[in-house]
Design a protein around this motif. Sequence first.
Motif, mmCIF file in Angstrom:
data_model
loop_
_atom_site.group_PDB
_atom_site.id
_atom_site.type_symbol
_atom_site.label_atom_id
_atom_site.label_comp_id
_atom_site.label_asym_id
_atom_site.label_seq_id
_atom_site.Cartn_x
_atom_site.Cartn_y
_atom_site.Cartn_z
ATOM 1 N N GLY A 35 -23.445 79.176 100.745
ATOM 2 C CA GLY A 35 -23.054 78.550 102.032
ATOM 3 C C GLY A 35 -23.541 76.978 102.332
ATOM 4 O O GLY A 35 -23.749 76.556 103.431
ATOM 5 N N GLY A 36 -23.846 76.406 101.173
ATOM 6 C CA GLY A 36 -24.391 74.987 101.231
ATOM 7 C C GLY A 36 -23.284 74.064 101.640
ATOM 8 O O GLY A 36 -22.141 74.388 101.308
ATOM 9 N N ASP B 228 -13.531 67.616 100.210
ATOM 10 C CA ASP B 228 -12.773 69.112 100.024
ATOM 11 C C ASP B 228 -13.442 70.268 100.561
ATOM 12 O O ASP B 228 -14.399 70.574 100.309
ATOM 13 C CB ASP B 228 -13.209 69.246 98.464
ATOM 14 C CG ASP B 228 -11.954 70.065 97.951
ATOM 15 O OD1 ASP B 228 -11.187 70.417 98.594
ATOM 16 O OD2 ASP B 228 -12.071 70.161 96.493
ATOM 17 N N THR B 229 -12.842 70.590 101.688
ATOM 18 C CA THR B 229 -13.640 71.545 102.669
ATOM 19 C C THR B 229 -13.272 72.995 102.283
ATOM 20 O O THR B 229 -13.862 73.963 102.766
ATOM 21 C CB THR B 229 -13.293 71.190 104.242
ATOM 22 O OG1 THR B 229 -11.885 71.422 104.279
ATOM 23 C CG2 THR B 229 -13.922 69.856 104.791
ATOM 24 N N ASP B 230 -12.243 73.037 101.476
ATOM 25 C CA ASP B 230 -11.672 74.516 100.911
ATOM 26 C C ASP B 230 -11.763 75.490 101.951
ATOM 27 O O ASP B 230 -12.236 76.374 101.874
ATOM 28 C CB ASP B 230 -12.865 74.770 99.709
ATOM 29 C CG ASP B 230 -12.546 74.037 98.651
ATOM 30 O OD1 ASP B 230 -11.700 73.741 98.264
ATOM 31 O OD2 ASP B 230 -13.744 73.921 98.067
ATOM 32 N N GLN B 231 -11.081 75.195 103.158
ATOM 33 C CA GLN B 231 -10.776 76.272 104.207
ATOM 34 C C GLN B 231 -9.866 77.064 103.902
ATOM 35 O O GLN B 231 -8.656 76.835 102.958
ATOM 36 C CB GLN B 231 -10.700 75.708 105.445
ATOM 37 C CG GLN B 231 -11.943 74.767 105.999
ATOM 38 C CD GLN B 231 -11.573 73.957 107.215
ATOM 39 O OE1 GLN B 231 -11.786 72.569 107.114
ATOM 40 N NE2 GLN B 231 -11.436 74.695 108.100
ATOM 41 N N PHE B 232 -9.519 78.430 104.219
ATOM 42 C CA PHE B 232 -8.468 79.171 104.016
ATOM 43 C C PHE B 232 -7.370 78.718 104.869
ATOM 44 O O PHE B 232 -7.442 78.191 105.888
ATOM 45 C CB PHE B 232 -8.830 80.828 104.837
ATOM 46 C CG PHE B 232 -9.639 81.602 103.860
ATOM 47 C CD1 PHE B 232 -9.113 82.284 102.654
ATOM 48 C CD2 PHE B 232 -10.977 81.368 103.726
ATOM 49 C CE1 PHE B 232 -9.758 83.009 101.939
ATOM 50 C CE2 PHE B 232 -11.837 81.970 102.709
ATOM 51 C CZ PHE B 232 -11.309 82.914 101.896
ATOM 52 N N ARG C 249 -16.576 79.442 106.627
ATOM 53 C CA ARG C 249 -17.340 78.274 107.176
ATOM 54 C C ARG C 249 -19.002 78.794 107.107
ATOM 55 O O ARG C 249 -19.240 79.924 107.188
ATOM 56 C CB ARG C 249 -17.083 77.905 108.634
ATOM 57 C CG ARG C 249 -15.661 77.747 108.704
ATOM 58 C CD ARG C 249 -15.238 76.148 107.955
ATOM 59 N NE ARG C 249 -15.078 76.674 106.689
ATOM 60 C CZ ARG C 249 -15.007 75.535 105.718
ATOM 61 N NH1 ARG C 249 -15.184 74.489 105.801
ATOM 62 N NH2 ARG C 249 -14.454 75.876 104.544
ATOM 63 N N ARG C 250 -19.632 77.735 107.129
ATOM 64 C CA ARG C 250 -21.360 78.056 106.749
ATOM 65 C C ARG C 250 -21.727 78.976 107.829
ATOM 66 O O ARG C 250 -23.031 79.724 107.839
ATOM 67 C CB ARG C 250 -21.943 76.980 106.809
ATOM 68 C CG ARG C 250 -21.780 75.854 105.634
ATOM 69 C CD ARG C 250 -22.671 74.545 105.915
ATOM 70 N NE ARG C 250 -23.751 74.808 105.600
ATOM 71 C CZ ARG C 250 -25.002 74.597 106.132
ATOM 72 N NH1 ARG C 250 -24.821 73.952 107.241
ATOM 73 N NH2 ARG C 250 -26.207 74.620 105.574
ATOM 74 N N GLN C 251 -21.184 78.973 109.288
ATOM 75 C CA GLN C 251 -21.660 79.941 110.152
ATOM 76 C C GLN C 251 -20.994 81.220 110.216
ATOM 77 O O GLN C 251 -21.256 82.070 110.875
ATOM 78 C CB GLN C 251 -21.453 79.270 111.509
ATOM 79 C CG GLN C 251 -22.229 78.015 111.793
ATOM 80 C CD GLN C 251 -21.820 77.165 113.265
ATOM 81 O OE1 GLN C 251 -21.736 77.766 114.066
ATOM 82 N NE2 GLN C 251 -21.282 75.971 112.845
ATOM 83 N N SER C 252 -20.106 81.531 109.364
ATOM 84 C CA SER C 252 -19.284 82.791 109.262
ATOM 85 C C SER C 252 -20.217 83.594 108.316
ATOM 86 O O SER C 252 -19.844 83.829 107.086
ATOM 87 C CB SER C 252 -17.974 82.707 108.788
ATOM 88 O OG SER C 252 -17.324 81.687 109.749
ATOM 89 N N LEU C 253 -21.211 84.365 108.749
ATOM 90 C CA LEU C 253 -22.029 85.084 107.864
ATOM 91 C C LEU C 253 -21.858 86.588 107.540
ATOM 92 O O LEU C 253 -22.458 87.156 106.532
ATOM 93 C CB LEU C 253 -23.738 84.953 108.825
ATOM 94 C CG LEU C 253 -24.111 83.570 109.162
ATOM 95 C CD1 LEU C 253 -25.441 83.672 110.102
ATOM 96 C CD2 LEU C 253 -24.226 82.719 107.953
ATOM 97 N N ASP C 254 -21.211 87.006 108.086
ATOM 98 C CA ASP C 254 -21.007 88.759 108.187
ATOM 99 C C ASP C 254 -20.037 89.129 107.008
ATOM 100 O O ASP C 254 -19.018 88.350 106.734
ATOM 101 C CB ASP C 254 -20.507 89.176 109.452
ATOM 102 C CG ASP C 254 -21.491 88.703 110.449
ATOM 103 O OD1 ASP C 254 -22.719 88.774 110.135
ATOM 104 O OD2 ASP C 254 -21.293 89.022 111.708
ATOM 105 N N PRO C 255 -20.200 90.499 106.560
ATOM 106 C CA PRO C 255 -19.104 90.841 105.560
ATOM 107 C C PRO C 255 -17.704 90.905 106.221
ATOM 108 O O PRO C 255 -16.645 90.836 105.641
ATOM 109 C CB PRO C 255 -19.754 92.224 105.268
ATOM 110 C CG PRO C 255 -21.012 92.343 105.574
ATOM 111 C CD PRO C 255 -21.259 91.331 106.539
#
Length: 434
Positions: free
Chosen positions: A56-57, A306-310, A342-348
């Motif tokens: 998540g860095g 390079d944000t590598d988003q879905f 995203r760094r704030q998307s923490l959950d499974p």
Amino acid sequence: MSTGFFDSVPAIPHDAGSDAPIAFRHYDPDEIVLGKRMEDHLRFAVAYWHSFAWEGGDPFGGQTFIRPWHPQDDMGRAKLKADVAFEMFERLGVPFFCWHDADLRPEQGDFAGNLATLEEITDYIGEKMEASRTRLLWGTANMFSHRRWMAGASTNPDPEVFAFAAATVKSCMDATHKLGGENYVLWGGREGYETLLNTDLGQELDHMGRFLSMVVEYKHKIGFKGAILVEPKPQEPSKHQYDFDVATCIGFLRKYGLEDEVKLNIEQGHAILAGHSFEHELALAAAEGMLGSIDMNRNDYQSGWDTDQFPNNVPEVALAYYHVLKAGGFTTGGTNFDAKLRRQSLDPEDLLAAHVGGMDVCARGLKAAAAMIEDGGLEAALEDRYAGWRSPEAQAMLGSDLASIAAKVLEQGINPAPRSGRQEILENYVNRFV
């Protein structure tokens, strides 16, 4: 036995009308598109690094994800990470996954230690694969994260680093071969330079060319039947990387006589960083017979890195698959989600939702691309635009010379009137399908 990591997330339905927060509404692996199952067209793969190894860095902040396998510093947690990975592969129903060696095993600080842990974890993963339908799309070596690689791997000014890189790639090729991988990928994250003040470009390119030749030689020595792929990227982390874009890679491969042995793994985000569209890079690789596989993600167009988003843009994805389908589709390659939360998307739940959404976007894009191919409108427009070149006179001109052509222009009074390129009409045509 379940790890429990995804236990809080319900089973994922395949239901176009579902109002569940996570559901496949467009991806049906058994739906027939252009005579082939959708799964066999798309050949989805999960990227082990972003989905399980990434913490998540970003360039401005550290770890945000707290996973049961953190810290990733011993083999017990490496095996737990593999257990969770295969649970996710099963939930998603994906046919493939991809890895770097450093994603799978903890760094040991020396080659002997890295080799031992890589062999141990790939033996463990091999056992899990025996009970799973998920196969290995490709493996690769991480030769950019550890400080030993700060000045490159095959292009490093220190011959001992070159040797360490060669040993590392051999170990990763052996592991990929052992696990039945369908490709082996090389991405030169630090095969480039930060300043020309301390860089011998010619020597570094020659060393990189020789290194890749060694890879091809070793492929044949061990009987690896998969493809060797190179992945273009223009910069980041290097100021300039030698595998800048598709055109640069093709020129490099031809210079070192590797054009018949190596194809390309093309990423959407890297295409954007190089100043191109994804479909441009795919179309060029296809035109040159070098399209191998793709990394499907996207960048934030307001960021310069390079944000590598879905993926979430169906029109972009449709044009990408249009060129993949026109080229005959994937053989050993596939659609790898080189994408991260995203760094704030923490959950499974977020990890599953990201992949399901990406798979749905790709499915919609594939069906739109197939519909355009079946309709034939773009091909008809191309045929009309280049129709003049089918005449014998036009073809003869290509075998002529400047003086003869100039004489013909004078004699016949040739004075061509421009014709419309019809760009807006064609854009409107595409929008009918997406």
